[in-house]
Design an enzyme around this catalytic site. Structure first.
Site, short mmCIF file in Angstrom:
data_model
loop_
_atom_site.label_atom_id
_atom_site.label_comp_id
_atom_site.label_asym_id
_atom_site.label_seq_id
_atom_site.Cartn_x
_atom_site.Cartn_y
_atom_site.Cartn_z
N THR A 1 -3.47 67.83 -39.48
CA THR A 1 -4.44 67.25 -40.40
C THR A 1 -5.82 67.86 -40.15
OG1 THR A 1 -3.20 65.16 -40.23
CG2 THR A 1 -5.31 65.08 -41.35
N GLU B 1 -6.93 63.20 -31.12
CA GLU B 1 -6.02 64.34 -30.93
C GLU B 1 -4.71 64.14 -31.69
OE1 GLU B 1 -6.48 67.22 -29.75
OE2 GLU B 1 -8.47 66.91 -28.89
N SER C 1 8.12 68.33 -44.06
CA SER C 1 8.27 69.53 -43.22
C SER C 1 9.66 70.15 -43.36
CB SER C 1 8.01 69.17 -41.75
OG SER C 1 8.92 68.16 -41.32
N TYR D 1 0.16 69.85 -24.87
CA TYR D 1 -1.15 70.09 -25.48
C TYR D 1 -2.03 68.83 -25.39
CZ TYR D 1 -4.84 69.95 -28.84
OH TYR D 1 -6.07 69.74 -29.41
N ASP E 1 -2.77 74.78 -28.23
CA ASP E 1 -2.21 74.50 -29.55
C ASP E 1 -2.14 75.80 -30.35
OD1 ASP E 1 -4.85 75.04 -30.23
OD2 ASP E 1 -5.13 73.20 -31.40
N CYS F 1 -11.98 91.11 -27.07
CA CYS F 1 -10.72 90.99 -27.83
C CYS F 1 -10.05 92.35 -28.01
CB CYS F 1 -11.01 90.35 -29.18
SG CYS F 1 -9.56 90.15 -30.22
#
Length: 383
Positions: free
Chosen positions: A56, A50, A329, A133, A151, A221
């Site tokens: 990634t 995780e 980032s 998470y 997430d 949905c």
């Protein structure tokens, strides 16, 4: 519990929720990916996977995951690992604070939980580097606890499912998606439920090029049924990374060895070895340079500062190298390579420095910007 009606979200009745769970899990049973961390319910293995999967792709993670567990097969091994081996195991995955926090968490497990991985959500969430998470993922997958793992993939699916008119990139809105998931999660198969949504969100309902007509939950949905699929999720653009100019000094001695420096912990690239680098500035406004790969940079020279800081007097070459670019980032680096040769290669003791042959580079943990500099330098010599 959060009142979802205040956010314009009307939840389904119990029958529809049960139907949704069956539909999603039936699809997962047919289509789930065969991943190494899904073959065993070891919480340590699940935790490693995780953390690696944050920022990634799955296919990138698999060989790293297998090597990491080969090098550090238990929590104890991770807790006691030397820093350089730890960073070498993570080399290329980026976001290196993740693996440092993992080692701190492993040390917590050894001291606070007698070496046993905690088996409750609250205790898992106490570990360094583990947020809601990851705590939810480990709790549900390893221990079958009905804890949501929310997430970006899951928020994207939920935003389309209920036409959630809140920015999924704003941390304060996470509580909305958490509340939805607490109602929807299957209490009998919480780990599979979470993983099904992760698989769905990373593929069929991905951020780019989704395939809504293939989604197993399309008839639940609201965005699909109402023709508003392209509107969701709502996500405002991120702040652009700050441009930073760097000079990197590739210094050789008379033996053909290169000068490497270990960066100070706590800083960007902390703990990794690089050619000495010094931040500098462009002369004038040259932002267009960031869009070109082989431009001649006009920067404020840091050669004098290098000579003073490193107590070396290189003979500087006039070789030009393609600027190296790397985006973190929050920063976008443009690196100008400066080359020099020294006869007297005695090094100062106030920095962690060493002379290294190119054959021994792989013995040192190096982050991606350093690898790019090495490649650029070697390519220029081939030409």
């Amino acid at each position: 519990m959060l009142d979802l009606k205040e956010y314009g979200i009307v939840m389904w009745d119990a029958e529809k929720i049960a139907s949704f769970r069956r539909t999603l899990l039936d699809w997962y049973d047919r289509e789930k990916r065969d991943l190494p961390w899904r073959r065993i319910k070891n919480p340590y293995y699940i935790w490693v996977s995780e953390i690696m999967l944050q920022q990634t792709q799955v296919q990138t993670v698999i060989p790293y995951y297998e090597r990491f567990l080969d090098w550090f097969p238990t929590v104890k091994d991770l807790a006691e690992a030397p820093e350089e081996k730890l960073l070498k195991a993570w080399e290329g995955l980026g976001y290196y604070s993740r693996v440092r926090n993992m080692q701190k968490a492993a040390q917590q497990i050894m001291t606070d939980f007698a070496g046993q991985f905690p088996d409750t959500y609250d205790n898992i969430a106490k570990l360094k580097g583990i947020g809601p998470y990851t705590a939810g993922a480990i709790s549900s997958i390893a221990f079958d606890l009905p804890e949501p793992a929310v997430d970006g993939n899951v928020m994207r699916v939920m935003a389309r499912l209920f036409e959630v008119n809140y920015d999924i990139g704003d941390p304060k809105n996470r509580k909305i998606f958490q509340a939805i998931m607490e109602i929807l999660i299957d209490p009998d198969r919480p780990g599979d439920f979470n993983q099904a949504l992760m698989d769905l969100g990373s593929d069929i309902e991905s951020a780019k090029n989704p395939r809504p007509d293939e989604s197993p939950i399309r008839f639940f949905c609201a965005a699909y049924l109402n023709g508003t699929y392209d509107k969701y999720p709502i996500k405002l653009p991120k702040k652009k990374p700050k441009p930073v100019q760097i000079q990197a000094f590739i210094i050789r001695n008379m033996k053909g060895e290169f000068l490497l420096e270990k960066n100070i912990d706590g800083r960007l690239l902390g703990g990794f070895w690089t050619f000495p680098i010094i931040e500098t500035d462009f002369i004038g406004q040259q932002l267009s340079l960031f869009k070109k790969d082989n431009c001649a940079l006009e920067t404020v020279s840091q050669k004098a500062i290098f000579e003073e800081n490193y107590a070396l007097k290189p003979v500087w070459t006039d070789n030009n190298f393609t600027p190296v670019k790397h985006t973190f980032s929050h920063q976008k680096w443009t690196i100008e390579i400066v080359e020099g040769i020294v006869k007297d290669d005695k090094l100062p003791t106030h920095k962690e420095l060493c002379w290294v042959t190119t054959e021994d580079f792989n013995q040192f943990p190096m982050a991606t910007p350093q690898k790019k500099m090495i490649k650029t330098y070697e390519d220029s010599k081939k030409g």
